[in-house]
Design a protein around this motif. Structure first.
Motif, PDB file in Angstrom:
ATOM      1  N   ALA A 176       0.839  -1.196   0.000  1.00  0.00           N
ATOM      2  CA  ALA A 176       0.000   0.000   0.000  1.00  0.00           C
ATOM      3  C   ALA A 176       0.875   1.248   0.000  1.00  0.00           C
ATOM      4  CB  ALA A 176      -0.915  -0.012   1.214  1.00  0.00           C
ATOM      5  N   ALA A 177       0.465   2.250  -0.784  1.00  0.00           N
ATOM      6  CA  ALA A 177       1.287   3.450  -0.972  1.00  0.00           C
ATOM      7  C   ALA A 177       1.525   4.198   0.329  1.00  0.00           C
ATOM      8  CB  ALA A 177       0.632   4.369  -1.999  1.00  0.00           C
ATOM      9  N   LEU A 178       0.540   4.180   1.248  1.00  0.00           N
ATOM     10  CA  LEU A 178       0.648   4.938   2.493  1.00  0.00           C
ATOM     11  C   LEU A 178       0.714   4.023   3.714  1.00  0.00           C
ATOM     12  CD1 LEU A 178      -1.900   7.810   1.708  1.00  0.00           C
ATOM     13  CD2 LEU A 178       0.589   7.849   1.493  1.00  0.00           C
ATOM     14  N   ASP A 179       1.162   2.813   3.502  1.00  0.00           N
ATOM     15  CA  ASP A 179       1.280   1.862   4.605  1.00  0.00           C
ATOM     16  C   ASP A 179       2.176   2.433   5.704  1.00  0.00           C
ATOM     17  OD1 ASP A 179       0.837  -0.578   5.906  1.00  0.00           O
ATOM     18  OD2 ASP A 179       2.732  -1.384   5.157  1.00  0.00           O
ATOM     19  N   GLY A 180       1.696   2.374   6.952  1.00  0.00           N
ATOM     20  CA  GLY A 180       2.458   2.886   8.085  1.00  0.00           C
ATOM     21  C   GLY A 180       2.117   4.307   8.481  1.00  0.00           C
ATOM     22  N   LYS A 209       0.022   7.179  10.048  1.00  0.00           N
ATOM     23  CA  LYS A 209      -0.955   7.205  11.143  1.00  0.00           C
ATOM     24  C   LYS A 209      -1.677   8.552  11.143  1.00  0.00           C
ATOM     25  CE  LYS A 209       2.464   6.295  13.855  1.00  0.00           C
ATOM     26  NZ  LYS A 209       3.330   6.028  15.034  1.00  0.00           N
ATOM     27  N   VAL A 210      -3.003   8.493  11.117  1.00  0.00           N
ATOM     28  CA  VAL A 210      -3.809   9.703  10.949  1.00  0.00           C
ATOM     29  C   VAL A 210      -4.857   9.790  12.051  1.00  0.00           C
ATOM     30  CG1 VAL A 210      -5.325  10.992   9.395  1.00  0.00           C
ATOM     31  CG2 VAL A 210      -3.508   9.542   8.448  1.00  0.00           C
ATOM     32  N   ARG A 263     -10.574   9.490   4.198  1.00  0.00           N
ATOM     33  CA  ARG A 263     -11.018   8.313   3.443  1.00  0.00           C
ATOM     34  C   ARG A 263     -10.009   7.950   2.362  1.00  0.00           C
ATOM     35  NH1 ARG A 263     -15.107   5.523   0.419  1.00  0.00           N
ATOM     36  NH2 ARG A 263     -13.718   4.115  -0.709  1.00  0.00           N
ATOM     37  N   ALA A 264      -9.510   8.947   1.622  1.00  0.00           N
ATOM     38  CA  ALA A 264      -8.523   8.679   0.577  1.00  0.00           C
ATOM     39  C   ALA A 264      -7.237   8.104   1.171  1.00  0.00           C
ATOM     40  CB  ALA A 264      -8.230   9.952  -0.212  1.00  0.00           C
ATOM     41  N   LEU A 265      -6.820   8.621   2.313  1.00  0.00           N
ATOM     42  CA  LEU A 265      -5.609   8.114   2.965  1.00  0.00           C
ATOM     43  C   LEU A 265      -5.801   6.669   3.411  1.00  0.00           C
ATOM     44  CD1 LEU A 265      -4.705  11.239   5.147  1.00  0.00           C
ATOM     45  CD2 LEU A 265      -3.802  10.639   2.886  1.00  0.00           C
TER      46      LEU A 265
END
Length: 407
Positions: A4-8, A10-11, A25-27
């Protein structure tokens, strides 16, 4: 294929309704762990907005909320209490990114403003999205995207020239703003990757909306031209409109048609009126057709009235003319292009069996987005977030429950 492009990533998502939640949602679609903070004592507006699953209103039944928050974890906190705010600060220390869309100044009242929280987390990125931004004489103006659309200029531009303005449907800037927010947030993540520095991002939805009216603004500042409502007409192209077609099952049906080139006009004219209309010298150029737009629309309206909207679409698209059914919700849900793209995703839901949500807006070949779970029910992930992600002990967690903080 990579992970996944944004794996890791935290938001902590402190946003609500649409403009903020669509960013989170996009993240989440691309691998971020997104924790949505809510309250069951002040239920967020989108949870009570239609459409509702099975037509039944309820805090867990909103399809709008469901699609804006799919893939997220959900916690409920009483941010009016000191204990609740302490949990929120722990969540902020855990996070790489904060997204918030409260009225300007609200995060500061809770001690969660950027200047305060960055002391514990210097690499933190915080994105605030509001109608008019965090500063200036209009910063405190409250409202939704319909107010943003009015401030941006859209409300006055949509409608018929001889009638009051009606504006675009819904809270228009709630859907424009998140796209700008996401772009600037991703750019800031790249900056932090290179420098280690955090950043505060202030996105004004109205300003994002104004950018999409750049041609009209340029015309005004160059020539003093004030853009006016013109219904479905276009200032350069004709025919250009929406035409009533044969009703279907007692429902009105329409098709939109736009002719943008001489070649398209020749094809449309041949379909509607045969060689005679196609060869008529009164309509040979774009300026000729604009001058005769009213007459041309009558000709096309008479032709379309006897056909189904689907037939109008099919006939003209075969000839390379821009035309499409004016889609109802039912049309949209079975649109073959959306089906091909996998835009609607069905997944198990604990309350009503199956939830249908919109899929990721972007298709990445090497790291495709995935809707991992339906939107959270109120407080669904309290225990997991506090105990597993934040490391609270059993005693500390149980005390928060007993004290009514996780509501």
């Amino acid at each position: 294929m990579t992970g996944a492009a944004l794996d890791g990533l935290k938001v902590a998502d402190f946003s609500w309704v649409v403009a903020g939640p669509l960013v989170g949602r996009a993240l989440a679609d691309f691998g971020a762990t997104v924790v949505r903070v809510e309250s069951s004592t002040r239920v967020e507006t989108a949870r009570m907005m239609q459409p509702f699953y099975d037509g039944q209103p309820g805090a867990e039944n909103s399809a709008l909320y469901g699609t804006c928050n799919a893939g997220k974890l959900g916690v409920t906190l009483d941010l009016k209490s000191g204990q609740g705010r302490a949990v929120a600060r722990d969540l902020v220390r855990w996070a790489d990114v904060i997204v918030e869309s409260y009225a300007p100044g609200q995060m500061a009242k809770w001690g969660l403003d950027y200047d305060t929280v960055r002391a514990d987390n210097p690499s933190l990125i915080m994105l605030s999205t509001s109608l008019m931004g965090q500063s200036g004489p209009w910063a405190k103006l409250a409202g939704y995207g319909n107010i943003g659309a009015s401030l941006s200029g859209y409300q006055d531009l949509v409608g018929w020239a001889d009638r009051p303005p009606i504006g675009p449907f819904g809270p228009y800037t709630d859907y424009v703003g998140p796209r700008f927010s996401l772009i600037v947030l991703l750019a800031t993540l790249d900056q932090r990757r290179r420098t280690g520095e955090g950043c505060y991002l202030d996105v004004a939805q109205s300003e994002a909306g104004v950018l999409l009216l750049s041609p009209q603004l340029a015309d005004y500042f160059d020539r003093g031209t004030v853009a006016q409502r013109r219904g479905n007409a276009d200032e350069r192209f004709a025919p250009h409109g929406v035409f009533a077609c044969r009703p279907s099952d007692s429902a009105d049906r329409f098709a939109a048609i736009a002719v943008c080139t001489d070649e398209q006009w020749a094809e449309l004219a041949d379909e509607v009126g045969g060689p005679v209309l196609a060869a008529d010298p009164r309509y040979s150029t774009a300026s000729d057709r604009l001058a005769a737009a009213a007459d041309l629309e009558q000709v096309i309206a008479a032709w379309a009235a006897d056909l189904s909207a689907e037939d109008v679409q099919a006939r003209l698209q075969r000839r390379g003319v821009s035309a499409h059914v004016c889609a109802s919700s039912a049309d949209w849900s079975r649109d073959p292009q959306l089906a091909h793209r996998g835009h609607l995703r069905a997944m198990p839901h604990p309350t009503f069996g199956t939830a249908t949500v919109e899929g990721p807006r972007y298709l990445l070949s090497e790291a495709p987005g995935v809707v991992r779970r339906p939107a959270p029910e109120l407080g669904q992930d309290n225990e997991y977030v506090l105990r597993t992600l934040l490391g609270y002990s059993d005693v500390a967690y149980d005390r928060l429950v007993a004290d009514g903080v996780l509501v």
